[in-house]
Design a protein around this motif. Structure first.
Motif, PDB file in Angstrom:
ATOM      1  N   SER A   1      33.385 -14.941  32.291  1.00  0.00           N
ATOM      2  CA  SER A   1      34.341 -15.371  31.267  1.00  0.00           C
ATOM      3  C   SER A   1      34.465 -14.296  30.196  1.00  0.00           C
ATOM      4  O   SER A   1      33.458 -13.784  29.685  1.00  0.00           O
ATOM      5  CB  SER A   1      33.899 -16.686  30.627  1.00  0.00           C
ATOM      6  OG  SER A   1      33.970 -17.746  31.551  1.00  0.00           O
ATOM      7  N   PHE A   2      35.712 -13.973  29.839  1.00  0.00           N
ATOM      8  CA  PHE A   2      36.004 -12.888  28.892  1.00  0.00           C
ATOM      9  C   PHE A   2      36.435 -13.483  27.557  1.00  0.00           C
ATOM     10  O   PHE A   2      37.403 -14.243  27.476  1.00  0.00           O
ATOM     11  CB  PHE A   2      37.126 -12.014  29.460  1.00  0.00           C
ATOM     12  CG  PHE A   2      37.539 -10.869  28.582  1.00  0.00           C
ATOM     13  CD1 PHE A   2      36.703  -9.773  28.418  1.00  0.00           C
ATOM     14  CD2 PHE A   2      38.766 -10.876  27.923  1.00  0.00           C
ATOM     15  CE1 PHE A   2      37.082  -8.703  27.618  1.00  0.00           C
ATOM     16  CE2 PHE A   2      39.152  -9.814  27.128  1.00  0.00           C
ATOM     17  CZ  PHE A   2      38.312  -8.727  26.970  1.00  0.00           C
ATOM     18  N   LEU A   3      35.712 -13.142  26.491  1.00  0.00           N
ATOM     19  CA  LEU A   3      36.014 -13.639  25.150  1.00  0.00           C
ATOM     20  C   LEU A   3      36.387 -12.446  24.260  1.00  0.00           C
ATOM     21  O   LEU A   3      35.515 -11.721  23.788  1.00  0.00           O
ATOM     22  CB  LEU A   3      34.800 -14.380  24.574  1.00  0.00           C
ATOM     23  CG  LEU A   3      34.292 -15.560  25.406  1.00  0.00           C
ATOM     24  CD1 LEU A   3      32.983 -16.103  24.833  1.00  0.00           C
ATOM     25  CD2 LEU A   3      35.335 -16.658  25.496  1.00  0.00           C
ATOM     26  N   PRO A   4      37.682 -12.207  24.063  1.00  0.00           N
ATOM     27  CA  PRO A   4      38.094 -11.001  23.331  1.00  0.00           C
ATOM     28  C   PRO A   4      37.963 -11.130  21.815  1.00  0.00           C
ATOM     29  O   PRO A   4      38.356 -12.143  21.232  1.00  0.00           O
ATOM     30  CB  PRO A   4      39.563 -10.856  23.726  1.00  0.00           C
ATOM     31  CG  PRO A   4      40.018 -12.245  24.011  1.00  0.00           C
ATOM     32  CD  PRO A   4      38.829 -12.959  24.596  1.00  0.00           C
ATOM     33  N   LEU A   5      37.377 -10.107  21.199  1.00  0.00           N
ATOM     34  CA  LEU A   5      37.498  -9.947  19.758  1.00  0.00           C
ATOM     35  C   LEU A   5      38.896  -9.403  19.487  1.00  0.00           C
ATOM     36  O   LEU A   5      39.624  -9.039  20.429  1.00  0.00           O
ATOM     37  CB  LEU A   5      36.432  -9.003  19.215  1.00  0.00           C
ATOM     38  CG  LEU A   5      35.016  -9.598  19.060  1.00  0.00           C
ATOM     39  CD1 LEU A   5      34.283  -9.629  20.384  1.00  0.00           C
ATOM     40  CD2 LEU A   5      34.199  -8.800  18.030  1.00  0.00           C
ATOM     41  N   SER A   6      39.280  -9.314  18.216  1.00  0.00           N
ATOM     42  CA  SER A   6      40.631  -8.858  17.881  1.00  0.00           C
ATOM     43  C   SER A   6      40.604  -7.681  16.918  1.00  0.00           C
ATOM     44  O   SER A   6      39.645  -7.495  16.162  1.00  0.00           O
ATOM     45  CB  SER A   6      41.444 -10.001  17.258  1.00  0.00           C
ATOM     46  OG  SER A   6      41.654 -11.020  18.203  1.00  0.00           O
TER      47      SER A   6
ATOM     48  N   LYS B   1      41.162  -3.310  11.000  1.00  0.00           N
ATOM     49  CA  LYS B   1      40.140  -4.331  10.779  1.00  0.00           C
ATOM     50  C   LYS B   1      39.886  -5.051  12.091  1.00  0.00           C
ATOM     51  O   LYS B   1      40.718  -5.025  12.999  1.00  0.00           O
ATOM     52  CB  LYS B   1      40.595  -5.325   9.709  1.00  0.00           C
ATOM     53  CG  LYS B   1      40.832  -4.690   8.341  1.00  0.00           C
ATOM     54  CD  LYS B   1      41.321  -5.724   7.338  1.00  0.00           C
ATOM     55  CE  LYS B   1      41.585  -5.083   5.990  1.00  0.00           C
ATOM     56  NZ  LYS B   1      42.101  -6.080   5.012  1.00  0.00           N
ATOM     57  N   THR B   2      38.731  -5.706  12.181  1.00  0.00           N
ATOM     58  CA  THR B   2      38.403  -6.436  13.401  1.00  0.00           C
ATOM     59  C   THR B   2      37.992  -7.863  13.065  1.00  0.00           C
ATOM     60  O   THR B   2      37.586  -8.162  11.941  1.00  0.00           O
ATOM     61  CB  THR B   2      37.252  -5.759  14.172  1.00  0.00           C
ATOM     62  OG1 THR B   2      36.089  -5.687  13.332  1.00  0.00           O
ATOM     63  CG2 THR B   2      37.638  -4.362  14.606  1.00  0.00           C
ATOM     64  N   SER B   3      38.107  -8.740  14.047  1.00  0.00           N
ATOM     65  CA  SER B   3      37.690 -10.130  13.852  1.00  0.00           C
ATOM     66  C   SER B   3      37.074 -10.682  15.130  1.00  0.00           C
ATOM     67  O   SER B   3      37.281 -10.146  16.224  1.00  0.00           O
ATOM     68  CB  SER B   3      38.862 -11.000  13.400  1.00  0.00           C
ATOM     69  OG  SER B   3      39.921 -10.932  14.331  1.00  0.00           O
ATOM     70  N   GLN B   4      36.314 -11.751  14.974  1.00  0.00           N
ATOM     71  CA  GLN B   4      35.599 -12.379  16.076  1.00  0.00           C
ATOM     72  C   GLN B   4      36.558 -13.000  17.086  1.00  0.00           C
ATOM     73  O   GLN B   4      37.732 -13.191  16.798  1.00  0.00           O
ATOM     74  CB  GLN B   4      34.715 -13.504  15.533  1.00  0.00           C
ATOM     75  CG  GLN B   4      33.713 -13.109  14.490  1.00  0.00           C
ATOM     76  CD  GLN B   4      33.045 -14.341  13.893  1.00  0.00           C
ATOM     77  OE1 GLN B   4      32.855 -15.348  14.567  1.00  0.00           O
ATOM     78  NE2 GLN B   4      32.692 -14.256  12.624  1.00  0.00           N
ATOM     79  N   PRO B   5      36.023 -13.387  18.253  1.00  0.00           N
ATOM     80  CA  PRO B   5      36.848 -14.169  19.172  1.00  0.00           C
ATOM     81  C   PRO B   5      37.281 -15.479  18.518  1.00  0.00           C
ATOM     82  O   PRO B   5      36.587 -16.003  17.636  1.00  0.00           O
ATOM     83  CB  PRO B   5      35.896 -14.449  20.348  1.00  0.00           C
ATOM     84  CG  PRO B   5      34.840 -13.411  20.250  1.00  0.00           C
ATOM     85  CD  PRO B   5      34.687 -13.112  18.799  1.00  0.00           C
ATOM     86  N   SER B   6      38.403 -15.991  18.939  1.00  0.00           N
ATOM     87  CA  SER B   6      38.897 -17.258  18.411  1.00  0.00           C
ATOM     88  C   SER B   6      37.868 -18.369  18.644  1.00  0.00           C
ATOM     89  O   SER B   6      37.441 -18.582  19.785  1.00  0.00           O
ATOM     90  CB  SER B   6      40.206 -17.624  19.123  1.00  0.00           C
ATOM     91  OG  SER B   6      40.436 -19.005  19.103  1.00  0.00           O
TER      92      SER B   6
END
Length: 285
Positions: free
Chosen positions: A24-29, A59-64
């Motif tokens: 399962s792939f959980l993308p950060l943004s 900037k970066t953010s966590q996976p939803s």
């Protein structure tokens, strides 16, 4: 039933690997000029580095959290024992968010077997841990066996890397501004490592060739049984440097494999173009 593996995009493995091994792939943004883009899905590393070279502030953010909860709930509904191999808690809040969501899901599905590992690793150091977890899962190991083995693996993972400019790391709060020695005009290359999940400046070295030689020396000092390892190299849009480093490593240590990939958009947003990172184990498993 084999254990199901989940991982986030900060491990810098290609999407093809996730698909091939049913992970399962959980993308950060990544946020560029107000546009939020999912790592690997909506933005590729080269696009990020080009934007940074043009002066874009990233900037970066966590996976939803919704995506994490949906992933956990789907696996809970199916009763599949699962392991999430997560990005270092010292570099992102992803692990803490996943733990909170795990607790919520377990309230509804108390018998669901879900473990979450804080790898304290980044980029392909994290990626090698994901690969190790996937290999163990495919061999039929139990959740507790995989969790214990992967935690042990992560404790032995070395990260040695250099960046063109420490300002990117300082800007994102990944190192202190006081540590951000910048020596571009003097051709000074900073060398860093990871200690308990945190980025720590190690040395300042003048010139790329000397940096490469010093990396080989550090690998000799810290590495154990390197000839039987998979060593990984990730790069910030500098394949030439990565393959030059690979040749040196193969000549010196003759490892089983030297695996090369980009530093992905999320990690690259903080490390910047020109980053070169090497990952290996410092002890026997």
């Amino acid at each position: 039933m084999n254990v199901h593996i989940l991982a986030d995009s900060a491990c810098d493995l290609p999407l093809d690997y996730f698909e091939e091994h049913s992970i399962s792939f959980l993308p950060l943004s990544v946020d560029i000029k107000g546009e939020q883009l999912q790592d690997q899905i909506e933005i590729k590393p080269k696009q990020l580095y080009n934007a940074m070279r043009e002066g874009a502030v990233v900037k970066t953010s966590q996976p939803s959290p919704l995506l994490i909860k949906e992933s956990f709930t789907d696996l809970a509904n199916k009763g599949i024992p699962s392991l999430y191999v997560a990005f270092s808690s010292e570099l992102s809040g992803t692990y803490q968010t996943a733990m909170m969501i795990r607790n919520e899901v377990l309230e509804e599905f108390p018998s669901f077997e879900l473990a979450i590992i804080d790898t304290k690793c980044a980029s392909l150091g994290h990626g090698l841990a994901v690969r190790y977890a996937a290999d163990l899962a495919e061999s039929g190991k139990s959740l507790s066996e995989i969790e214990t083995a992967v935690k042990n693996y992560c404790l032995k993972m070395e990260h040695i890397f250099t960046v063109d400019n420490l300002e990117y790391l300082a800007r994102g709060g990944r190192i202190s501004k006081a540590s951000a020695f910048v020596g571009g005009l003097l051709n000074i290359k900073p060398l860093l490592h990871v200690e308990d999940g945190k980025l720590i400046p190690l040395e300042k070295i003048r010139g790329r060739k000397k940096v490469f030689r010093r990396i080989i020396e550090i690998m000799s000092e810290r590495g154990v049984n390197l000839q039987n390892q998979t060593i990984a190299i990730s790069h910030g849009d500098d394949e030439e440097a990565a393959y030059e480093m690979k040749a040196l490593i193969e000549k010196e240590f003759s490892p089983n494999e030297v695996y090369i990939n980009y530093v992905g958009a999320v990690v690259g947003a903080h490390a910047g173009p020109g980053t070169l990172a090497i990952f290996f184990l410092n002890d026997e498993l």
